[in-house]
Design an enzyme around this catalytic site. Sequence first.
Site, PDB file in Angstrom:
ATOM      1  N   ALA A  96       0.872  -1.190   0.000  1.00 34.24           N
ATOM      2  CA  ALA A  96       0.000   0.000   0.000  1.00 34.24           C
ATOM      3  C   ALA A  96       0.907   1.239   0.000  1.00 34.24           C
ATOM      4  CB  ALA A  96      -0.963  -0.010   1.187  1.00 34.24           C
ATOM      5  N   LEU A  97       1.758   1.284  -1.000  1.00 33.51           N
ATOM      6  CA  LEU A  97       2.844   2.265  -1.011  1.00 33.51           C
ATOM      7  C   LEU A  97       2.343   3.696  -1.169  1.00 33.51           C
ATOM      8  CD1 LEU A  97       5.436   0.379  -3.266  1.00 33.51           C
ATOM      9  CD2 LEU A  97       5.138   0.265  -0.781  1.00 33.51           C
ATOM     10  N   HIS A 105       7.095   5.661   1.550  1.00 30.08           N
ATOM     11  CA  HIS A 105       7.859   4.504   1.057  1.00 30.08           C
ATOM     12  C   HIS A 105       8.726   4.913  -0.138  1.00 30.08           C
ATOM     13  CE1 HIS A 105       4.084   2.407   2.649  1.00 30.08           C
ATOM     14  NE2 HIS A 105       5.042   1.830   3.354  1.00 30.08           N
ATOM     15  N   GLN A 159       3.193  -9.598  13.320  1.00 26.24           N
ATOM     16  CA  GLN A 159       3.344  -8.323  14.035  1.00 26.24           C
ATOM     17  C   GLN A 159       2.000  -7.641  14.303  1.00 26.24           C
ATOM     18  OE1 GLN A 159       5.777  -6.527  10.775  1.00 26.24           O
ATOM     19  NE2 GLN A 159       4.654  -4.663  11.262  1.00 26.24           N
ATOM     20  N   SER A 210      -0.032   3.993   5.316  1.00 26.10           N
ATOM     21  CA  SER A 210      -0.973   3.174   4.548  1.00 26.10           C
ATOM     22  C   SER A 210      -2.354   3.202   5.212  1.00 26.10           C
ATOM     23  CB  SER A 210      -0.474   1.733   4.462  1.00 26.10           C
ATOM     24  OG  SER A 210       0.849   1.720   3.982  1.00 26.10           O
TER      25      SER A 210
HETATM   26  P1  AMP Z   1       5.267  -0.102   6.418  1.00 25.38           P
HETATM   27  O1  AMP Z   1       4.874  -0.476   5.032  1.00 25.38           O
HETATM   28  O2  AMP Z   1       4.263   0.735   7.118  1.00 25.38           O
HETATM   29  O3  AMP Z   1       5.754  -1.289   7.218  1.00 25.38           O
HETATM   30  O4  AMP Z   1       6.545   0.846   6.261  1.00 25.38           O
HETATM   31  C1  AMP Z   1       7.700   0.436   5.574  1.00 25.38           C
HETATM   32  C2  AMP Z   1       8.794   1.444   5.817  1.00 25.38           C
HETATM   33  O5  AMP Z   1       8.385   2.723   5.340  1.00 25.38           O
HETATM   34  C3  AMP Z   1       9.129   1.612   7.307  1.00 25.38           C
HETATM   35  O6  AMP Z   1      10.535   1.717   7.467  1.00 25.38           O
HETATM   36  C4  AMP Z   1       8.427   2.902   7.653  1.00 25.38           C
HETATM   37  O7  AMP Z   1       8.998   3.593   8.731  1.00 25.38           O
HETATM   38  C5  AMP Z   1       8.590   3.682   6.355  1.00 25.38           C
HETATM   39  N1  AMP Z   1       7.559   4.734   6.289  1.00 25.38           N
HETATM   40  C6  AMP Z   1       6.227   4.577   6.472  1.00 25.38           C
HETATM   41  N2  AMP Z   1       5.610   5.775   6.398  1.00 25.38           N
HETATM   42  C7  AMP Z   1       6.558   6.706   6.198  1.00 25.38           C
HETATM   43  C8  AMP Z   1       6.559   8.132   6.048  1.00 25.38           C
HETATM   44  N3  AMP Z   1       5.443   8.841   6.118  1.00 25.38           N
HETATM   45  N4  AMP Z   1       7.739   8.760   5.833  1.00 25.38           N
HETATM   46  C9  AMP Z   1       8.902   8.032   5.776  1.00 25.38           C
HETATM   47  N5  AMP Z   1       8.978   6.704   5.912  1.00 25.38           N
HETATM   48  C10 AMP Z   1       7.821   6.039   6.119  1.00 25.38           C
END
Ligand code: AMP
Length: 288
Positions: free
Chosen positions: A33-34, A38, A62, A189
Amino acid sequence: MIEVIRTAADMTSAMVRWTKENKSTGFVPTMGALHEGHISLVQASLRENDITILSVFVNPTQFNNPSDLEKYPRNLDKDLDLLNKLGDVVVFAPEIQEIYPDGTNLIQRIDLGFLEQTMEGRHRPGHFQGVVQVVQRLLCIVPASKLYMGQKDFQQFTIIRHMLYVWKSKIQLVICPIIREENGLAMSSRNERLSSEARYKAGEIFQILQWIKKHIQHNSTDNLLNEARKMLDDRSLSPEYLEIVDCTTLHPIKNIKEGLCAVVCIAVWVDGVRLIDNVILYGKLTPA
Ligand code: AMP
């Protein structure tokens, strides 16, 4: 161009090939859900490495709340379209059995001490055990030169930094700043599940964290946190926690002269969606 790899065996053999060719590799683990948050990690990796690998895996271990896991947005085609615009990215999108061949119940508990007893860990029991388990497994399959993580998940980053040290890992951790929507709301996401009204209201969270940062030099942390809780309450925002903590130990900071780096962290429920955010109040985040 995007190359999609589905199995751990194919991913590992691609890694072996790139290592033999002396290619530097950057790894961005995600749950899909990029969004632009991301994307900023992918862009940092594309700038700094020959090969960029992004994983899309919604990690069941998790999620402490089954309905959160069920509702988690999934759309690989949309993710691939977004990545296609950025350049050459290898997408590792495994099924659950590729990551957990022996099933998801065989969790070997790792002692994370206080790092998992506070904030997210206190409110989401078992969450960080699942995070460490999946990162360990992913890094076995994708032993990249650099690992890219966002400051958005501050406690997760702190715990993975600690684990890389414990594992004596050679992977270089890169921390990327939080990307925000126009009103300050940290991209996530989960924001997809917010109504436009709730999305607007959620922008106030960042403003309140910024207010704390502005006043940190001349106030006790207790006073600041009390004032901030009142502001949240006035806006009908109910925080699960709001804490000012040391960036490395995550212990609460009472006196602002304590420690080299302090961060204010928050989790808030808005319209049935749980949002997290943080702002560094002083000092500098170090990846090692
Ligand atoms: P997730 O898909 O939520 O597990 O996130 C994957 C990676 O993207 C993790 O390292 C998050 O910290 C990073 N991430 C998620 N949202 C943001 C954001 N708004 N800004 C920067 N990095 C993010």
